[in-house]
Design a protein around this motif. Structure first.
Motif, mmCIF file in Angstrom:
data_model
loop_
_atom_site.group_PDB
_atom_site.id
_atom_site.type_symbol
_atom_site.label_atom_id
_atom_site.label_comp_id
_atom_site.label_asym_id
_atom_site.label_seq_id
_atom_site.Cartn_x
_atom_site.Cartn_y
_atom_site.Cartn_z
ATOM 1 N N ILE A 8 0.812 -1.222 0.000
ATOM 2 C CA ILE A 8 0.000 0.000 0.000
ATOM 3 C C ILE A 8 0.844 1.271 0.000
ATOM 4 C CG2 ILE A 8 -0.280 0.029 2.520
ATOM 5 C CD1 ILE A 8 -3.127 1.113 2.022
ATOM 6 N N LYS A 9 1.986 1.243 0.663
ATOM 7 C CA LYS A 9 2.816 2.455 0.732
ATOM 8 C C LYS A 9 3.436 2.805 -0.614
ATOM 9 C CE LYS A 9 3.532 2.430 5.617
ATOM 10 N NZ LYS A 9 4.313 2.083 6.740
ATOM 11 N N GLU A 10 3.459 1.869 -1.522
ATOM 12 C CA GLU A 10 4.024 2.128 -2.853
ATOM 13 C C GLU A 10 2.932 2.487 -3.866
ATOM 14 O OE1 GLU A 10 6.184 -1.470 -3.812
ATOM 15 O OE2 GLU A 10 6.894 -1.545 -1.744
ATOM 16 N N TRP A 11 1.669 2.416 -3.474
ATOM 17 C CA TRP A 11 0.591 2.680 -4.423
ATOM 18 C C TRP A 11 0.625 4.125 -4.893
ATOM 19 C CZ3 TRP A 11 -4.473 0.369 -1.906
ATOM 20 C CH2 TRP A 11 -4.325 -1.025 -1.791
ATOM 21 N N LYS A 12 0.321 4.324 -6.169
ATOM 22 C CA LYS A 12 0.116 5.670 -6.702
ATOM 23 C C LYS A 12 -1.326 6.061 -6.371
ATOM 24 C CE LYS A 12 4.090 5.605 -8.915
ATOM 25 N NZ LYS A 12 4.824 4.715 -8.053
ATOM 26 N N PHE A 13 -1.608 7.377 -6.412
ATOM 27 C CA PHE A 13 -2.938 7.823 -5.999
ATOM 28 C C PHE A 13 -4.031 7.150 -6.829
ATOM 29 C CE2 PHE A 13 -2.119 10.690 -9.475
ATOM 30 C CZ PHE A 13 -3.358 10.884 -10.062
ATOM 31 N N TYR A 14 -3.769 6.915 -8.103
ATOM 32 C CA TYR A 14 -4.797 6.321 -8.969
ATOM 33 C C TYR A 14 -4.951 4.816 -8.743
ATOM 34 C CZ TYR A 14 -0.494 5.519 -11.627
ATOM 35 O OH TYR A 14 0.781 5.178 -11.987
ATOM 36 N N GLU A 15 -4.088 4.240 -7.945
ATOM 37 C CA GLU A 15 -4.206 2.809 -7.665
ATOM 38 C C GLU A 15 -5.120 2.526 -6.461
ATOM 39 O OE1 GLU A 15 -0.237 0.532 -8.748
ATOM 40 O OE2 GLU A 15 0.192 2.358 -7.606
ATOM 41 N N PRO A 17 -8.479 2.241 -4.432
ATOM 42 C CA PRO A 17 -9.877 2.062 -4.817
ATOM 43 C C PRO A 17 -10.701 3.268 -4.374
ATOM 44 C CG PRO A 17 -9.326 0.674 -2.939
ATOM 45 C CD PRO A 17 -8.051 1.303 -3.392
ATOM 46 N N GLN A 18 -11.866 3.481 -5.006
ATOM 47 C CA GLN A 18 -12.723 4.595 -4.601
ATOM 48 C C GLN A 18 -13.185 4.369 -3.179
ATOM 49 O OE1 GLN A 18 -15.899 5.114 -7.367
ATOM 50 N NE2 GLN A 18 -14.755 6.671 -8.466
ATOM 51 N N GLY A 19 -13.367 5.482 -2.460
ATOM 52 C CA GLY A 19 -13.787 5.377 -1.059
ATOM 53 C C GLY A 19 -12.560 5.465 -0.182
ATOM 54 N N ILE A 20 -12.518 4.646 0.854
ATOM 55 C CA ILE A 20 -11.389 4.703 1.773
ATOM 56 C C ILE A 20 -10.676 3.365 1.808
ATOM 57 C CG2 ILE A 20 -12.381 6.490 3.238
ATOM 58 C CD1 ILE A 20 -13.038 4.168 5.214
ATOM 59 N N THR A 21 -9.443 3.410 2.267
ATOM 60 C CA THR A 21 -8.661 2.195 2.426
ATOM 61 C C THR A 21 -8.314 2.047 3.897
ATOM 62 O OG1 THR A 21 -7.689 2.557 0.261
ATOM 63 C CG2 THR A 21 -6.566 0.981 1.698
ATOM 64 N N ILE A 22 -8.602 0.890 4.467
ATOM 65 C CA ILE A 22 -8.243 0.626 5.868
ATOM 66 C C ILE A 22 -7.118 -0.407 5.851
ATOM 67 C CG2 ILE A 22 -9.067 -0.223 8.099
ATOM 68 C CD1 ILE A 22 -11.853 0.774 7.276
ATOM 69 N N PRO A 23 -5.896 0.065 5.955
ATOM 70 C CA PRO A 23 -4.772 -0.866 5.830
ATOM 71 C C PRO A 23 -4.513 -1.688 7.076
ATOM 72 C CG PRO A 23 -3.961 1.354 6.160
ATOM 73 C CD PRO A 23 -5.452 1.445 6.087
ATOM 74 N N GLU A 24 -5.143 -1.301 8.199
ATOM 75 C CA GLU A 24 -4.852 -2.009 9.452
ATOM 76 C C GLU A 24 -6.170 -2.277 10.176
ATOM 77 O OE1 GLU A 24 -2.744 0.519 12.098
ATOM 78 O OE2 GLU A 24 -2.876 -0.894 13.763
ATOM 79 N N ALA A 25 -6.453 -3.534 10.455
ATOM 80 C CA ALA A 25 -7.685 -3.861 11.178
ATOM 81 C C ALA A 25 -7.599 -3.348 12.610
ATOM 82 C CB ALA A 25 -7.886 -5.374 11.174
ATOM 83 N N GLY A 26 -8.746 -2.974 13.178
ATOM 84 C CA GLY A 26 -8.771 -2.554 14.578
ATOM 85 C C GLY A 26 -8.161 -1.187 14.804
ATOM 86 N N ASN A 27 -8.240 -0.293 13.809
ATOM 87 C CA ASN A 27 -7.584 1.012 13.953
ATOM 88 C C ASN A 27 -8.515 2.096 14.503
ATOM 89 O OD1 ASN A 27 -9.233 1.605 11.822
ATOM 90 N ND2 ASN A 27 -7.600 2.054 10.375
ATOM 91 N N ALA A 28 -9.751 1.736 14.861
ATOM 92 C CA ALA A 28 -10.720 2.729 15.352
ATOM 93 C C ALA A 28 -10.203 3.466 16.586
ATOM 94 C CB ALA A 28 -12.045 2.043 15.675
ATOM 95 N N HIS A 29 -9.341 2.815 17.328
ATOM 96 C CA HIS A 29 -8.760 3.409 18.526
ATOM 97 C C HIS A 29 -8.107 4.762 18.235
ATOM 98 C CE1 HIS A 29 -6.569 3.652 22.297
ATOM 99 N NE2 HIS A 29 -5.473 3.870 21.604
#
Ligand code: SF4
Ligand code: SF4
Length: 100
Positions: A8-15, A17-29
């Protein structure tokens, strides 16, 4: 298109997906969603039997439990949905309007 979350850290902005990306589960904290709240739950400690129903049903894990007893509400994350008040079998939780 197939996404490889490990890169994910290497993705270009156009890579992304539409909406949001949650790269880490349990990050609501890390997100203080309590600022969204228009009502806050207040526990009547005289009525509470510490059955933990509110803890089980809270969608934001905002009921604080210590030693198998409810000890408070994490207002930094509670969104004020009222599920805890609805599910409490002792009607020990009242939803109060937030002051603005
Ligand atoms: S559901 Fe009601 S009685 Fe049960 S722990 Fe929560 S506040 Fe107390
Ligand atoms: S109001 Fe909703 S988010 Fe807040 S403690 Fe109750 S169930 Fe959880």
């Amino acid at each position: 298109m197939k996404w490889d979350i490990r890169k994910i850290k290497e993705w270009k902005f156009y890579e992304h997906p539409q909406g949001i990306t949650i790269p880490e589960a349990g990050n609501a904290h890390y997100y203080p969603t309590g600022s969204w709240r228009s009502q806050r739950p207040e526990i009547n400690w005289d009525k509470c039997t510490h059955c933990l129903f509110c803890f089980i049903y809270c969608p934001d894990s905002s009921i604080i439990v210590k030693g198998e007893k409810v000890v408070g509400i994490d207002l930094a994350h509670c969104k004020g949905c009222g599920v805890c008040a609805e599910e409490c079998p002792k009607q020990a939780i009242e939803m109060l309007k937030e002051r603005v």
